[in-house]
Scaffold this motif. Structure first.
Motif, mmCIF file in Angstrom:
data_model
loop_
_atom_site.group_PDB
_atom_site.id
_atom_site.type_symbol
_atom_site.label_atom_id
_atom_site.label_comp_id
_atom_site.label_asym_id
_atom_site.label_seq_id
_atom_site.Cartn_x
_atom_site.Cartn_y
_atom_site.Cartn_z
ATOM 1 N N GLN A 157 -10.358 6.116 -4.812
ATOM 2 C CA GLN A 157 -10.703 6.284 -3.397
ATOM 3 C C GLN A 157 -11.850 5.358 -2.964
ATOM 4 O O GLN A 157 -11.912 4.957 -1.801
ATOM 5 C CB GLN A 157 -11.030 7.744 -3.080
ATOM 6 N N GLU B 222 -8.200 7.100 4.901
ATOM 7 C CA GLU B 222 -8.648 7.107 3.497
ATOM 8 C C GLU B 222 -9.863 8.015 3.309
ATOM 9 O O GLU B 222 -10.013 8.645 2.251
ATOM 10 C CB GLU B 222 -8.931 5.687 3.010
ATOM 11 N N GLU C 285 -9.906 2.331 -2.173
ATOM 12 C CA GLU C 285 -9.067 2.504 -0.980
ATOM 13 C C GLU C 285 -9.906 2.430 0.303
ATOM 14 O O GLU C 285 -9.500 1.815 1.289
ATOM 15 C CB GLU C 285 -8.341 3.865 -1.031
ATOM 16 N N HIS D 14 0.612 7.353 -6.263
ATOM 17 C CA HIS D 14 -0.405 8.423 -6.283
ATOM 18 C C HIS D 14 0.287 9.795 -6.243
ATOM 19 O O HIS D 14 -0.098 10.717 -6.959
ATOM 20 C CB HIS D 14 -1.348 8.304 -5.076
ATOM 21 N N GLN E 98 0.830 -1.209 0.000
ATOM 22 C CA GLN E 98 0.000 0.000 0.000
ATOM 23 C C GLN E 98 0.867 1.263 0.000
ATOM 24 O O GLN E 98 0.556 2.247 -0.664
ATOM 25 C CB GLN E 98 -0.947 -0.015 1.216
HETATM 26 FE FE1 FEO Z 1 -3.593 7.683 -2.150
HETATM 27 FE FE2 FEO Z 1 -4.756 5.797 -0.088
HETATM 28 O O1 FEO Z 1 -4.918 7.365 -1.034
#
Ligand code: FEO
Length: 164
Positions: free
Chosen positions: A128, A95, A131, A54, A47
């Motif tokens: 998202q 998140e 996530e 990101h 992660q």
């Molecule tokens: Fe990049 Fe977990 O948001």
């Protein structure tokens, strides 16, 4: 089209926050390793890499639009949790904060009528959902198994399978 300065600043802030997210998940990985929950630790390390990606997406968008990437200090994350459930609850809450921040950037992009930023941010809206769903799911499974050590290890084993 050259990026608007206010939007550029928000994206730089978000770039920093994505790096912080990765740092937070690495801190969780270290804590899970200390608890001998290697599957959870492995999931968090994967992660953390995703969070770096990101950040790099924001980097590319800012640079491609004639903006300037400014790196800022990354805050130290929390390092101790009272239980795996608390750590996953934190991940889920984190998140939700990320989602709110992305929506705020999207609000500005829409206000500016920035037709390049809007589709770029659409990718993050979809991301998202995933996530939040992933972290909420583990949080809910942990709530279900309660104090069961077997249940905990089954979840840990399941999370070990994540490779990307
Ligand atoms: Fe990049 Fe977990 O948001």
């Amino acid at each position: 089209m050259q990026i608007n300065k206010e939007l550029e600043d928000l994206m730089n802030d978000q770039l920093n926050f994505e790096l912080y997210s990765g740092y937070l998940y690495l801190a969780m990985a270290a804590w899970f390793e200390d608890q001998n929950l290697d599957g959870m630790a492995s999931w968090m390390r994967v992660q953390a890499k995703e969070e770096y990606e990101h950040a790099m997406k924001f980097w590319k968008h800012v640079v491609d639009r004639g903006g300037r990437v400014i790196l800022k200090q990354i805050d130290a994350p929390k390092s101790e949790w009272s239980s795996p459930l608390e750590a996953w609850e934190d991940a889920y809450e984190h998140e939700k904060i990320v989602t709110k921040r992305i929506f705020k950037i999207g609000d500005l992009a829409e206000k500016l009528g920035d037709k390049s930023a809007i589709p770029f941010l659409n990718w993050f809206y979809d991301e998202q959902i995933e996530e939040e769903e992933q972290t909420m799911k583990v949080r809910d499974l942990l709530k279900k198994v309660g104090d069961s050590v077997n249940g905990l290890y089954m979840i840990d084993n399941y999370l070990r399978k994540r490779s990307d």
